[in-house]
Design a protein around this motif. Structure first.
Motif, PDB file in Angstrom:
ATOM      1  N   GLY A 244      48.216  10.521 -26.962  1.00 20.95           N
ATOM      2  CA  GLY A 244      47.007   9.564 -27.001  1.00 20.95           C
ATOM      3  C   GLY A 244      45.725  10.421 -26.039  1.00 20.95           C
ATOM      4  N   GLU A 245      45.906  11.467 -25.268  1.00 20.52           N
ATOM      5  CA  GLU A 245      44.917  12.170 -24.589  1.00 20.52           C
ATOM      6  C   GLU A 245      43.857  12.741 -25.445  1.00 20.52           C
ATOM      7  OE1 GLU A 245      47.773  13.470 -20.908  1.00 20.52           O
ATOM      8  OE2 GLU A 245      47.507  14.725 -22.403  1.00 20.52           O
ATOM      9  N   ASN A 246      42.656  12.521 -24.764  1.00 18.38           N
ATOM     10  CA  ASN A 246      41.204  12.873 -25.533  1.00 18.38           C
ATOM     11  C   ASN A 246      40.752  13.976 -24.865  1.00 18.38           C
ATOM     12  OD1 ASN A 246      40.787  11.055 -28.122  1.00 18.38           O
ATOM     13  ND2 ASN A 246      41.567   9.766 -26.317  1.00 18.38           N
ATOM     14  N   LYS A 247      40.265  15.045 -25.693  1.00 15.63           N
ATOM     15  CA  LYS A 247      39.620  16.062 -24.709  1.00 15.63           C
ATOM     16  C   LYS A 247      38.261  16.577 -25.938  1.00 15.63           C
ATOM     17  CE  LYS A 247      43.030  18.500 -22.383  1.00 15.63           C
ATOM     18  NZ  LYS A 247      42.617  18.306 -21.005  1.00 15.63           N
ATOM     19  N   LEU A 248      37.391  17.376 -25.319  1.00 18.93           N
ATOM     20  CA  LEU A 248      35.984  17.734 -26.295  1.00 18.93           C
ATOM     21  C   LEU A 248      36.505  19.161 -26.160  1.00 18.93           C
ATOM     22  CD1 LEU A 248      33.269  15.752 -24.787  1.00 18.93           C
ATOM     23  CD2 LEU A 248      34.436  15.465 -27.217  1.00 18.93           C
ATOM     24  N   LEU A 249      36.649  19.773 -27.509  1.00 19.25           N
ATOM     25  CA  LEU A 249      36.598  21.245 -27.807  1.00 19.25           C
ATOM     26  C   LEU A 249      35.290  21.817 -28.346  1.00 19.25           C
ATOM     27  CD1 LEU A 249      38.070  24.071 -27.771  1.00 19.25           C
ATOM     28  CD2 LEU A 249      39.020  23.160 -30.033  1.00 19.25           C
ATOM     29  N   TYR A 250      34.540  22.618 -27.510  1.00 21.80           N
ATOM     30  CA  TYR A 250      33.352  23.189 -28.043  1.00 21.80           C
ATOM     31  C   TYR A 250      33.777  24.606 -28.613  1.00 21.80           C
ATOM     32  CZ  TYR A 250      28.765  24.934 -28.452  1.00 21.80           C
ATOM     33  OH  TYR A 250      27.542  25.379 -29.001  1.00 21.80           O
ATOM     34  N   VAL A 251      33.606  24.922 -29.902  1.00 26.91           N
ATOM     35  CA  VAL A 251      33.833  26.375 -30.477  1.00 26.91           C
ATOM     36  C   VAL A 251      32.703  26.907 -30.930  1.00 26.91           C
ATOM     37  CG1 VAL A 251      35.036  27.381 -32.117  1.00 26.91           C
ATOM     38  CG2 VAL A 251      36.120  25.352 -31.355  1.00 26.91           C
ATOM     39  N   GLN A 252      32.464  28.039 -30.121  1.00 25.03           N
ATOM     40  CA  GLN A 252      31.094  28.755 -30.065  1.00 25.03           C
ATOM     41  C   GLN A 252      31.208  29.994 -30.807  1.00 25.03           C
ATOM     42  OE1 GLN A 252      29.812  30.498 -26.260  1.00 25.03           O
ATOM     43  NE2 GLN A 252      27.542  30.461 -26.910  1.00 25.03           N
ATOM     44  N   LEU A 253      30.454  30.159 -32.096  1.00 24.93           N
ATOM     45  CA  LEU A 253      30.732  31.241 -32.939  1.00 24.93           C
ATOM     46  C   LEU A 253      29.311  32.147 -32.766  1.00 24.93           C
ATOM     47  CD1 LEU A 253      32.221  32.796 -34.888  1.00 24.93           C
ATOM     48  CD2 LEU A 253      31.365  31.374 -36.589  1.00 24.93           C
ATOM     49  N   GLN A 254      29.347  33.324 -32.221  1.00 31.00           N
ATOM     50  CA  GLN A 254      28.261  34.185 -32.374  1.00 31.00           C
ATOM     51  C   GLN A 254      28.464  35.459 -32.698  1.00 31.00           C
ATOM     52  OE1 GLN A 254      24.917  33.309 -31.246  1.00 31.00           O
ATOM     53  NE2 GLN A 254      25.630  31.250 -31.237  1.00 31.00           N
ATOM     54  N   MET A 255      27.876  35.930 -34.013  1.00 32.22           N
ATOM     55  CA  MET A 255      28.078  37.230 -34.536  1.00 32.22           C
ATOM     56  C   MET A 255      29.693  37.573 -34.636  1.00 32.22           C
ATOM     57  SD  MET A 255      25.467  38.282 -35.509  1.00 32.22           S
ATOM     58  CE  MET A 255      23.546  38.021 -34.970  1.00 32.22           C
ATOM     59  N   ALA A 256      30.589  36.512 -35.090  1.00 31.64           N
ATOM     60  CA  ALA A 256      31.901  36.571 -35.438  1.00 31.64           C
ATOM     61  C   ALA A 256      32.565  36.833 -34.101  1.00 31.64           C
ATOM     62  CB  ALA A 256      32.113  37.878 -36.249  1.00 31.64           C
ATOM     63  N   VAL A 257      32.145  36.431 -33.102  1.00 28.55           N
ATOM     64  CA  VAL A 257      32.900  36.488 -31.671  1.00 28.55           C
ATOM     65  C   VAL A 257      32.872  35.037 -31.527  1.00 28.55           C
ATOM     66  CG1 VAL A 257      32.874  36.663 -29.303  1.00 28.55           C
ATOM     67  CG2 VAL A 257      31.785  38.512 -30.847  1.00 28.55           C
ATOM     68  N   ILE A 258      34.314  34.486 -31.368  1.00 26.17           N
ATOM     69  CA  ILE A 258      34.565  33.006 -30.944  1.00 26.17           C
ATOM     70  C   ILE A 258      34.909  32.791 -29.643  1.00 26.17           C
ATOM     71  CG2 ILE A 258      36.331  31.156 -31.641  1.00 26.17           C
ATOM     72  CD1 ILE A 258      36.646  32.448 -34.282  1.00 26.17           C
ATOM     73  N   THR A 259      34.263  31.821 -29.096  1.00 22.16           N
ATOM     74  CA  THR A 259      34.606  31.391 -27.588  1.00 22.16           C
ATOM     75  C   THR A 259      34.926  30.080 -27.593  1.00 22.16           C
ATOM     76  OG1 THR A 259      32.987  33.087 -26.942  1.00 22.16           O
ATOM     77  CG2 THR A 259      33.698  31.535 -25.304  1.00 22.16           C
ATOM     78  N   PRO A 260      35.981  29.596 -27.371  1.00 31.18           N
ATOM     79  CA  PRO A 260      36.321  28.044 -27.181  1.00 31.18           C
ATOM     80  C   PRO A 260      36.140  27.781 -25.658  1.00 31.18           C
ATOM     81  CG  PRO A 260      38.441  29.315 -26.915  1.00 31.18           C
ATOM     82  CD  PRO A 260      37.520  30.366 -26.975  1.00 31.18           C
ATOM     83  N   TRP A 261      35.488  26.223 -25.459  1.00 30.19           N
ATOM     84  CA  TRP A 261      35.454  25.698 -24.243  1.00 30.19           C
ATOM     85  C   TRP A 261      36.036  24.496 -24.227  1.00 30.19           C
ATOM     86  CZ3 TRP A 261      32.204  28.430 -20.731  1.00 30.19           C
ATOM     87  CH2 TRP A 261      31.907  29.681 -21.162  1.00 30.19           C
ATOM     88  N   ILE A 262      36.581  24.091 -23.245  1.00 29.85           N
ATOM     89  CA  ILE A 262      36.987  22.599 -23.100  1.00 29.85           C
ATOM     90  C   ILE A 262      36.063  21.915 -22.419  1.00 29.85           C
ATOM     91  CG2 ILE A 262      38.661  20.968 -22.005  1.00 29.85           C
ATOM     92  CD1 ILE A 262      39.707  22.582 -24.501  1.00 29.85           C
ATOM     93  N   GLU A 263      35.408  20.883 -22.894  1.00 30.44           N
ATOM     94  CA  GLU A 263      34.150  20.241 -22.099  1.00 30.44           C
ATOM     95  C   GLU A 263      34.576  18.928 -21.762  1.00 30.44           C
ATOM     96  OE1 GLU A 263      30.404  22.533 -23.934  1.00 30.44           O
ATOM     97  OE2 GLU A 263      31.177  20.764 -24.950  1.00 30.44           O
ATOM     98  N   VAL A 264      33.603  18.328 -20.727  1.00 32.53           N
ATOM     99  CA  VAL A 264      33.601  16.969 -20.261  1.00 32.53           C
ATOM    100  C   VAL A 264      32.036  16.545 -20.469  1.00 32.53           C
ATOM    101  CG1 VAL A 264      34.067  15.460 -18.513  1.00 32.53           C
ATOM    102  CG2 VAL A 264      35.627  17.385 -18.890  1.00 32.53           C
ATOM    103  N   LYS A 265      31.873  15.476 -21.140  1.00 36.33           N
ATOM    104  CA  LYS A 265      30.612  15.011 -21.191  1.00 36.33           C
ATOM    105  C   LYS A 265      30.180  14.163 -19.688  1.00 36.33           C
ATOM    106  CE  LYS A 265      27.363  11.958 -24.019  1.00 36.33           C
ATOM    107  NZ  LYS A 265      27.528  11.148 -25.025  1.00 36.33           N
TER     108      LYS A 265
END
Length: 359
Positions: A244-265
């Motif tokens: 039941g734990e929640n997280k925010l995952l921001y998936v950045q895609l720039q010119m086929a390069v994927i960068t994931p970030w775990i975020e907090v508002k």
């Protein structure tokens, strides 16, 4: 290889090479003009005179040398534009010429042509340089108007490069013939992107997909998509695990390069600098918890919740620390309505067993 209007193109899946010659018919006129100009100067310096008479025409000598060199370049020079997986490069050869440019491919948001008019006494000279608008908001001149033959060639170069980079074209303020292009807010969302079930990546994540991360199984419970005007799409995913734990995952895609970030508002009060800011007047750096974050990229586009077709116009400012391992992301819907997210960079290899959609 194919060619059009004296532009030669070599293209593969990962590389584009464009070559064009500088030659223009007016070069013959410049030859005769340079001969007359330089002959006059040679004759001037061949005659006897005092020091002043030798110093007075030095500006004319410099102009004659510069024009002669430019005329020679028109006859023999070429320009090569190459785009690979990382960079766009502009090279002029064989004679050296200013404007050798290198731009990171992932930073290019849009290409556009400007009209430059220079008045000389009773005449005027019109040129059409090609520019790149970067995701940081700045612009870079890729090719000067003295190299490009005419507006048709400039616009063809723009179209060829944007097509290879998969950039959706839109009107940039100050662009030549901007009225013929769609505005940013008129860009449409692709609601049905193709997903290869045998090669699913983080950028394909959407509602009800599951994956493993940090020794737990996670479900995507909500998706926000950002479609940027440079043709890329990022996603903010609300994810929940078996406990039941929640997280925010921001998936950045720039010119086929994927960068994931775990975020907090974050709460607004934690970043007082933004209380005095608007979308167009944001700080270049932000202090937070003994760390400084510097502006890295600026984006414009639309934000979509689930299956919205129109979405909301949005701007995003991305700040990174010096190590580029932590981020502060500011998303503006209006001057008064904005959200701040603080993120920690992750590696794509930390996510596995991706995208097994639940029914």
């Amino acid at each position: 290889m194919n060619s059009s209007s004296k532009i030669q193109i070599e293209k593969s899946d990962s590389r584009l090479k464009i070559t064009f010659k500088w030659f223009q018919p007016h070069a013959f006129f410049l030859v005769f003009f340079c001969i007359a100009w330089n002959s006059f100067l040679i004759n001037w310096y061949s005659s006897d005179g005092d020091l002043i008479s030798y110093l007075f025409p030095l500006g004319h000598v410099a102009a004659g040398v510069s024009l002669s060199y430019y005329t020679l370049c028109i006859f023999i020079n070429k320009t090569i534009i190459t785009i690979d997986n990382e960079k766009l490069k502009v090279k002029h050869f064989p004679l050296p010429w200013k404007g050798q440019t290198t731009v990171e491919k992932k930073d290019i948001e849009q290409l556009f042509v400007r009209e430059k008019i220079k008045h000389n006494d009773d005449s005027k000279n019109t040129t059409y340089p090609l520019y790149a608008k970067l995701s940081s908001g700045s612009t870079v001149k890729l090719i000067s108007g003295s190299v490009i033959q005419n507006v048709d060639q400039a616009q063809e170069l723009e179209r060829k490069i944007e097509a290879f980079l998969n950039i959706e074209d839109y009107a940039v303020p100050g662009e030549f013939a901007a009225e013929l292009k769609p505005k940013i807010e008129e860009l449409k969302r692709n609601l049905h992107p193709k997903i290869n079930p045998t090669a699913i990546s983080l950028s394909d994540l959407q509602d009800n997909f599951v994956f493993n991360f940090g020794l737990a199984s996670w479900l995507v419970s909500y998706t926000i998509q950002y479609d940027w005007v440079n043709g890329s799409s990022d996603k903010l995913l609300q994810i929940v695990n078996d406990l039941g734990e929640n997280k925010l995952l921001y998936v950045q895609l720039q010119m086929a390069v994927i960068t994931p970030w775990i975020e907090v508002k974050m709460d607004h009060y934690q970043f007082p600098d933004f209380d005095r800011s608007t979308m167009s007047t944001t700080p270049d750096r932000i202090p937070s918890e003994n760390e400084e974050y510097f502006i890295s990229q600026k984006y414009e586009g639309k934000l979509f919740h689930k299956n919205q077709k129109e979405g909301h116009s949005v701007r995003q400012h991305l700040y990174l620390n010096k190590a580029r391992t932590e981020s502060i992301r500011v998303v503006w819907l209006s001057d008064e309505n904005y959200n701040i997210y603080k993120g920690v960079k992750k590696e794509t290899r930390e996510f596995d067993q991706l995208l097994h959609p639940t029914k």
